[in-house]
Design a protein around this motif. Structure first.
Motif, PDB file in Angstrom:
ATOM      1  N   VAL A  65      33.243  84.165  92.869  1.00  0.00           N
ATOM      2  CA  VAL A  65      34.451  84.470  92.104  1.00  0.00           C
ATOM      3  C   VAL A  65      35.316  83.227  91.979  1.00  0.00           C
ATOM      4  CG1 VAL A  65      36.602  85.801  92.108  1.00  0.00           C
ATOM      5  CG2 VAL A  65      34.461  86.888  92.788  1.00  0.00           C
ATOM      6  N   CYS A  66      35.920  83.059  90.817  1.00  0.00           N
ATOM      7  CA  CYS A  66      36.860  81.978  90.564  1.00  0.00           C
ATOM      8  C   CYS A  66      38.270  82.502  90.862  1.00  0.00           C
ATOM      9  CB  CYS A  66      36.752  81.575  89.090  1.00  0.00           C
ATOM     10  SG  CYS A  66      37.127  79.860  88.750  1.00  0.00           S
ATOM     11  N   PHE A  67      39.003  81.836  91.733  1.00  0.00           N
ATOM     12  CA  PHE A  67      40.353  82.268  92.070  1.00  0.00           C
ATOM     13  C   PHE A  67      41.379  81.440  91.313  1.00  0.00           C
ATOM     14  CE2 PHE A  67      37.996  83.672  95.873  1.00  0.00           C
ATOM     15  CZ  PHE A  67      38.375  85.005  95.879  1.00  0.00           C
ATOM     16  N   GLY A  68      42.464  82.127  90.894  1.00  0.00           N
ATOM     17  CA  GLY A  68      43.508  81.444  90.154  1.00  0.00           C
ATOM     18  C   GLY A  68      44.891  81.792  90.663  1.00  0.00           C
ATOM     19  N   LEU A  69      45.837  80.898  90.384  1.00  0.00           N
ATOM     20  CA  LEU A  69      47.242  81.137  90.670  1.00  0.00           C
ATOM     21  C   LEU A  69      47.850  81.938  89.525  1.00  0.00           C
ATOM     22  CD1 LEU A  69      50.039  80.684  91.970  1.00  0.00           C
ATOM     23  CD2 LEU A  69      50.100  78.450  90.824  1.00  0.00           C
ATOM     24  N   HIS A  70      48.336  83.136  89.831  1.00  0.00           N
ATOM     25  CA  HIS A  70      49.034  83.981  88.856  1.00  0.00           C
ATOM     26  C   HIS A  70      50.520  83.680  89.040  1.00  0.00           C
ATOM     27  CE1 HIS A  70      48.975  87.236  86.004  1.00  0.00           C
ATOM     28  NE2 HIS A  70      49.627  88.095  86.781  1.00  0.00           N
ATOM     29  N   VAL A  71      51.004  82.642  88.374  1.00  0.00           N
ATOM     30  CA  VAL A  71      52.382  82.180  88.555  1.00  0.00           C
ATOM     31  C   VAL A  71      53.344  83.352  88.403  1.00  0.00           C
ATOM     32  CG1 VAL A  71      54.222  80.788  87.539  1.00  0.00           C
ATOM     33  CG2 VAL A  71      51.944  79.804  87.844  1.00  0.00           C
ATOM     34  N   THR A  72      54.152  83.581  89.431  1.00  0.00           N
ATOM     35  CA  THR A  72      55.016  84.761  89.479  1.00  0.00           C
ATOM     36  C   THR A  72      56.474  84.331  89.552  1.00  0.00           C
ATOM     37  OG1 THR A  72      53.269  85.969  90.639  1.00  0.00           O
ATOM     38  CG2 THR A  72      55.490  86.891  90.726  1.00  0.00           C
ATOM     39  N   LEU A  73      57.217  84.630  88.477  1.00  0.00           N
ATOM     40  CA  LEU A  73      58.639  84.320  88.408  1.00  0.00           C
ATOM     41  C   LEU A  73      59.472  85.553  88.068  1.00  0.00           C
ATOM     42  CD1 LEU A  73      58.418  80.965  86.397  1.00  0.00           C
ATOM     43  CD2 LEU A  73      58.573  81.243  88.876  1.00  0.00           C
ATOM     44  N   ASN A  74      58.815  86.713  87.972  1.00  0.00           N
ATOM     45  CA  ASN A  74      59.503  87.960  87.639  1.00  0.00           C
ATOM     46  C   ASN A  74      58.932  89.102  88.474  1.00  0.00           C
ATOM     47  OD1 ASN A  74      59.255  86.347  84.754  1.00  0.00           O
ATOM     48  ND2 ASN A  74      61.263  87.260  85.094  1.00  0.00           N
ATOM     49  N   ALA A  75      59.755  90.111  88.708  1.00  0.00           N
ATOM     50  CA  ALA A  75      59.359  91.296  89.470  1.00  0.00           C
ATOM     51  C   ALA A  75      59.839  92.521  88.696  1.00  0.00           C
ATOM     52  CB  ALA A  75      59.965  91.252  90.870  1.00  0.00           C
ATOM     53  N   GLU A  76      58.925  93.206  88.033  1.00  0.00           N
ATOM     54  CA  GLU A  76      59.281  94.186  87.013  1.00  0.00           C
ATOM     55  C   GLU A  76      59.563  95.597  87.516  1.00  0.00           C
ATOM     56  OE1 GLU A  76      54.684  93.762  86.586  1.00  0.00           O
ATOM     57  OE2 GLU A  76      56.360  92.779  87.633  1.00  0.00           O
ATOM     58  N   TRP A  77      59.250  95.913  88.793  1.00  0.00           N
ATOM     59  CA  TRP A  77      59.374  97.295  89.254  1.00  0.00           C
ATOM     60  C   TRP A  77      60.756  97.565  89.841  1.00  0.00           C
ATOM     61  CZ3 TRP A  77      55.754  98.666  86.475  1.00  0.00           C
ATOM     62  CH2 TRP A  77      54.517  98.013  86.450  1.00  0.00           C
TER      63      TRP A  77
END
Length: 275
Positions: A65-77
């Motif tokens: 599996v290729c792993f990636g950074l899911h850049v997170t700057l928001n929290a929608e819940w």
């Protein structure tokens, strides 16, 4: 060059990606279970979230599996929030009065964030994933903040090159909708049947239905609806109809590090297939 088992170059190459890993225990389990079908080739990780360490324990052994950074700057819940990896004092323009990320990147259009702070936080998120033992090959974004912050996409492109990462939007076209249907699996089957030769991105958010997942939700979707939808999204990578269609049509799932750069102009965001 990637080949099918018969030695031919595949007509359709599908970057199959599971997003939001580390956001919850339910997501981690859903992704781990979906990986068993062998169709997911890329997993995007949310470094600021509380279950990212668990994700490392569960998934680092997946060398295929290729792993990636899911850049997170928001929290929608509404009830579940997360904030930056860095101390709040270093990224004060990215958070609300409680030190948490804001619900939507559209907020950045009114409350202008400091681009240097954004890049510092992105670097900190990458560094955290690497410390946990992940070999990060690519970078994408949660909720597409780069489309709402002037200059962010250019800065991220330069940064990704410096860090030796593949930037997601250089490598994909979207599977276009060809018929109106409210059933997710029917929708995907029709998109795949209609797809011409090329390279496409196929994204879902696998999770299991738990009380934890039902705690999520906001004004747009209830927790119960979200949990049911995430279970259905897990089927994107395991449903027999989809797997059989891919086999019959010669559709090959690929990793980002097997993908080719696409030079065509990307479609408008509302035409993309993202769940």
């Amino acid at each position: 060059m990637l080949r099918e088992s018969n030695g031919r170059e595949p007509a359709i190459r599908l970057i199959t990606r599971a997003d939001d890993c580390g956001s919850s225990h339910s997501a981690n389990v859903g992704i781990a279970e979906s990986l068993k079908a062998g169709f997911i080739k890329n997993v995007s990780l949310m470094a600021p979230c509380r279950f990212i360490e668990e994700a490392a324990e569960m998934l680092i052994g997946h060398e295929d599996v290729c792993f990636g950074l899911h850049v997170t700057l928001n929290a929608e819940w509404d009830q579940v929030k997360w904030g930056p990896v860095l101390p709040i004092s270093q990224v004060s323009t990215l958070v609300d009065e409680n030190g948490m990320f804001t619900p939507s990147p559209q907020v950045f259009e009114e409350q202008k964030p400091d681009l240097d702070e954004i890049m510092l936080e992105i670097q900190a998120q990458l560094d955290k994933l690497r410390r946990l033992g992940f070999r990060i090959a690519y970078v994408d974004t949660h909720m597409f903040p780069e489309y709402h912050v002037p200059g962010m996409e250019e800065r991220m492109t330069e940064w990704a090159d410096k860090e030796g990462l593949l930037y997601w939007n250089r490598f994909c076209s979207s599977l276009r909708r060809v018929e109106e249907t409210d059933h997710l699996i029917d929708d995907i089957v029709s998109r795949l049947k209609a797809a011409d030769k090329g390279q496409y991105l196929y994204v879902g958010h696998p999770a299991i239905d738990t009380c934890e997942m039902r705690m999520l939700g906001n004004k747009h979707i209830s927790g119960d609806e979200l949990a049911a939808g995430r279970v259905l999204e897990a089927r994107l990578f395991t449903d027999p109809r989809i797997l059989q269609l891919c086999k019959e049509k010669g559709i090959v799932p690929i990793r980002y590090d097997e993908a080719s750069v696409i030079t065509e102009r990307l479609p408008p965001l509302d035409e993309w297939f993202f769940l």
